[in-house]
Scaffold this motif. Structure first.
Motif, PDB file in Angstrom:
ATOM      1  N   ARG A 209      22.063 -40.433  20.203  1.00  0.00           N
ATOM      2  CA  ARG A 209      20.708 -40.839  19.805  1.00  0.00           C
ATOM      3  C   ARG A 209      19.888 -41.262  21.023  1.00  0.00           C
ATOM      4  O   ARG A 209      18.682 -40.993  21.095  1.00  0.00           O
ATOM      5  CB  ARG A 209      20.779 -41.976  18.787  1.00  0.00           C
ATOM      6  N   ALA A 210      20.536 -41.916  21.989  1.00  0.00           N
ATOM      7  CA  ALA A 210      19.816 -42.355  23.186  1.00  0.00           C
ATOM      8  C   ALA A 210      19.363 -41.170  24.035  1.00  0.00           C
ATOM      9  O   ALA A 210      18.305 -41.219  24.678  1.00  0.00           O
ATOM     10  CB  ALA A 210      20.709 -43.282  24.014  1.00  0.00           C
ATOM     11  N   LEU A 211      20.149 -40.092  24.029  1.00  0.00           N
ATOM     12  CA  LEU A 211      19.812 -38.915  24.833  1.00  0.00           C
ATOM     13  C   LEU A 211      18.799 -38.004  24.138  1.00  0.00           C
ATOM     14  O   LEU A 211      18.107 -37.226  24.807  1.00  0.00           O
ATOM     15  CB  LEU A 211      21.076 -38.111  25.136  1.00  0.00           C
ATOM     16  N   ALA A 212      18.719 -38.093  22.819  1.00  0.00           N
ATOM     17  CA  ALA A 212      17.904 -37.152  22.036  1.00  0.00           C
ATOM     18  C   ALA A 212      16.464 -37.019  22.537  1.00  0.00           C
ATOM     19  O   ALA A 212      15.953 -35.893  22.649  1.00  0.00           O
ATOM     20  CB  ALA A 212      17.932 -37.546  20.562  1.00  0.00           C
ATOM     21  N   PRO A 213      15.756 -38.118  22.867  1.00  0.00           N
ATOM     22  CA  PRO A 213      14.361 -37.954  23.301  1.00  0.00           C
ATOM     23  C   PRO A 213      14.208 -37.229  24.633  1.00  0.00           C
ATOM     24  O   PRO A 213      13.094 -36.821  24.984  1.00  0.00           O
ATOM     25  CB  PRO A 213      13.868 -39.412  23.430  1.00  0.00           C
ATOM     26  N   HIS A 214      15.299 -37.056  25.365  1.00  0.00           N
ATOM     27  CA  HIS A 214      15.214 -36.483  26.711  1.00  0.00           C
ATOM     28  C   HIS A 214      15.706 -35.040  26.769  1.00  0.00           C
ATOM     29  O   HIS A 214      15.709 -34.437  27.835  1.00  0.00           O
ATOM     30  CB  HIS A 214      16.025 -37.346  27.680  1.00  0.00           C
ATOM     31  N   ARG A 215      16.116 -34.503  25.620  1.00  0.00           N
ATOM     32  CA  ARG A 215      16.606 -33.122  25.608  1.00  0.00           C
ATOM     33  C   ARG A 215      15.441 -32.145  25.513  1.00  0.00           C
ATOM     34  O   ARG A 215      14.413 -32.428  24.961  1.00  0.00           O
ATOM     35  CB  ARG A 215      17.563 -32.907  24.436  1.00  0.00           C
TER      36      ARG A 215
END
Length: 215
Positions: A209-215
C-alpha cells in the motif's frame, strides 16, 4: 517477565540463571560468544538468519515445531511484477543501505521493487566504500550493508527512496533532504521492512500500500 538486556548486550549470566527451555538468537544480532556461552551452559539455542521471504515463513514453522504448538497457516503471498527502482537506506552519516542478499531487499522484490544497490557489496575500509580508495580483503566481515554517498544514491537512479524509522530514525527532515535531490521519497515502517517471522505477511500488505502511489 525479567529483563536480560537487548540483542547486542545480553546479560548471559541472567539468562543462564533463568534456565529457559529455549533461547532464540539471530546470527546478525546476537554475539557469537554469547551464544557459545549459553550452549556451554547446557541451554538449547535456536539461531535464525532468514534472508528471504520464504526463509522467514520457514522460520515461523520451525519455531512452532520447537515450541510444540501449531503453526499458523502459511501465507501464500503473490509476487508482484514490476520494476519500481528503489533505494532503502538503513543509516545516515554515513549513508548505509543493503545489498540483494538481505531479507529487506528480498521483501521489496516480492513487491515489484528493484533494489538499486542489490549488486553493491560493502568495501573495507570506509574510504574504499565512499571515496574510491583501494579495498582490502573483507575476510569474514559482513559485506551486505554498503556505506554510500548521496551522489552514489542519485547516480543509481532510484525512482523512490524508502526511509524507514529504524534502525535509523528517518523523519520528515530527511524526506525533504532526499526530495531536494530531485528524487521522490517516502517514510515507511522499519519493522515492516526488516523484522521477519510472523510479521512478514502483514508487512507485505502494508508496504504494498505504501508503494502503490509511486508505481
Amino acid at each position: 517477565m525479567p529483563r536480560v538486556g537487548g540483542t547486542k548486550n545480553v546479560d548471559v549470566a541472567a539468562v543462564i540463571a533463568l534456565r529457559p527451555d529455549l533461547v532464540l538468537a539471530n546470527k546478525e544480532e546476537s554475539s557469537q560468544r554469547d551464544v557459545e556461552r549459553l550452549i556451554e551452559a547446557g541451554l538449547p539455542v535456536f539461531v535464525s538468519f532468514p534472508c528471504t521471504v520464504e526463509e522467514s515463513l520457514d522460520y515461523v514453522e520451525t519455531l512452532a515445531r520447537l515450541l510444540h504448538v501449531d503453526a499458523p497457516p502459511r501465507p501464500a503471498p503473490a509476487r508482484r511484477q514490476g520494476e519500481l527502482r528503489v533505494c532503502a537506506p538503513i543509516w545516515k552519516d554515513p549513508w548505509m543501505t543493503m545489498d540483494g542478499r538481505t531479507y529487506g531487499s528480498d521483501l521489496l522484490s516480492w513487491l515489484g521493487a528493484d533494489n538499486v544497490f542489490s549488486d553493491r557489496a560493502r568495501r573495507y575500509p570506509l574510504a574504499a566504500d565512499v571515496a574510491g580508495a583501494p579495498a582490502a580483503d573483507p575476510g569474514a566481515r559482513d559485506t551486505r550493508y554498503p556505506r554510500v554517498t548521496a551522489e552514489e544514491i542519485r547516480a543509481r537512479g532510484p525512482a523512490l527512496v524508502l526511509l524507514p524509522d529504524e534502525p535509523y530514525r528517518f523523519d520528515e527532515t530527511h524526506l525533504e533532504e532526499v526530495r531536494s535531490w530531485g528524487v521522490e521519497a517516502a517514510l515507511v515502517s522499519g519493522k515492516d521492512l526488516f523484522w521477519y517471522g510472523v510479521r512478514t505477511a502483514g508487512a507485505l500488505e502494508r508496504l504494498d500500500r505504501a508503494l502503490a502511489p509511486h508505481r
